[in-house]
Design a protein around this motif. Structure first.
Motif, PDB file in Angstrom:
ATOM      1  N   GLY A   5       0.703  -1.095   0.051  1.00  0.00           N
ATOM      2  CA  GLY A   5       0.070  -0.143  -0.104  1.00  0.00           C
ATOM      3  C   GLY A   5       0.987   1.091   0.098  1.00  0.00           C
ATOM      4  O   GLY A   5       0.341   2.279  -0.577  1.00  0.00           O
ATOM      5  N   TRP A  66      -6.041  -1.381   2.572  1.00  0.00           N
ATOM      6  CA  TRP A  66      -5.212  -0.517   1.866  1.00  0.00           C
ATOM      7  C   TRP A  66      -4.348  -1.253   0.643  1.00  0.00           C
ATOM      8  O   TRP A  66      -4.455  -0.720  -0.340  1.00  0.00           O
ATOM      9  N   ARG A  70      -4.730  -0.554  -3.380  1.00  0.00           N
ATOM     10  CA  ARG A  70      -3.658  -0.184  -4.342  1.00  0.00           C
ATOM     11  C   ARG A  70      -3.662  -1.014  -5.527  1.00  0.00           C
ATOM     12  O   ARG A  70      -3.017  -0.961  -6.581  1.00  0.00           O
TER      13      ARG A  70
END
Length: 178
Positions: A5, A66, A70
């Motif tokens: 992330g 997270w 991504r």
């Protein structure tokens, strides 16, 4: 802290990325893809054109979303630039595949042939009767189509007959002893 992330998603030349609220849309030479982020993470465009994903707080849900968010955005960028491809191999006597118009015809040892309609946005090619190549810009849809085709006759452990992913190792079992 998420190691994945923390990395920014680079946006190559010829690709435009737009962030509107929780929606990230990426447009490239192969098409346009969008992804809706959940409420635990935010995405911003950096000054160098890359996309940075950050959690809203330090809760467990935010930290666990997270890295996945991504990676989803990175898959959008890869999909509109080069696309995704999965290859399937068919092994067994008389087992074969052929593309006829908008359908994939499969002969997999049943009393009937299987007709699989090719979804929009996915292209299927059979370079040999025992090979199937599935390609498209959406990684999830390419994988889903490959899994559905494999489920018609998955590889069995005794003779290894069936439909398997290219490079997949089938654990073989020993047959009955006399």
């Amino acid at each position: 802290m998420s190691r994945i992330g923390k990395k920014a998603v680079p946006v190559p030349k010829g690709v435009t990325a737009e962030i509107a609220g929780q929606t990230v849309s990426v447009k490239g030479p192969k098409g346009t893809l969008t992804f809706n982020l959940n409420e635990y993470v935010t995405a911003e465009k950096a000054e160098d054109g890359s996309i940075q994903v950050t959690p809203r707080d330090e809760s467990k849900l935010a930290r666990s979303s997270w890295g996945m968010s991504r990676t989803q955005i990175a898959n959008l960028v890869k999909g509109v630039t080069s696309g995704f491809e999965k290859k399937l191999e068919i092994s067994g006597v008389g087992y074969k595949a052929a593309v006829q118009g908008k359908n994939l015809q499969l002969s997999l040892g049943y009393s009937h042939d299987i007709t699989y309609p090719i979804p929009d946005g996915i292209s299927i090619v059979t370079p040999k009767p025992t090979e199937i190549s599935i390609s498209g810009i959406d990684a999830q849809r390419v994988g889903q189509v490959a899994a559905e085709i494999r489920d018609f006759r998955g590889p069995e452990p005794y003779k290894g007959k069936g439909v398997k992913y290219a490079g997949e190792f089938i654990v073989r079992k020993e047959g009955k002893k006399k």
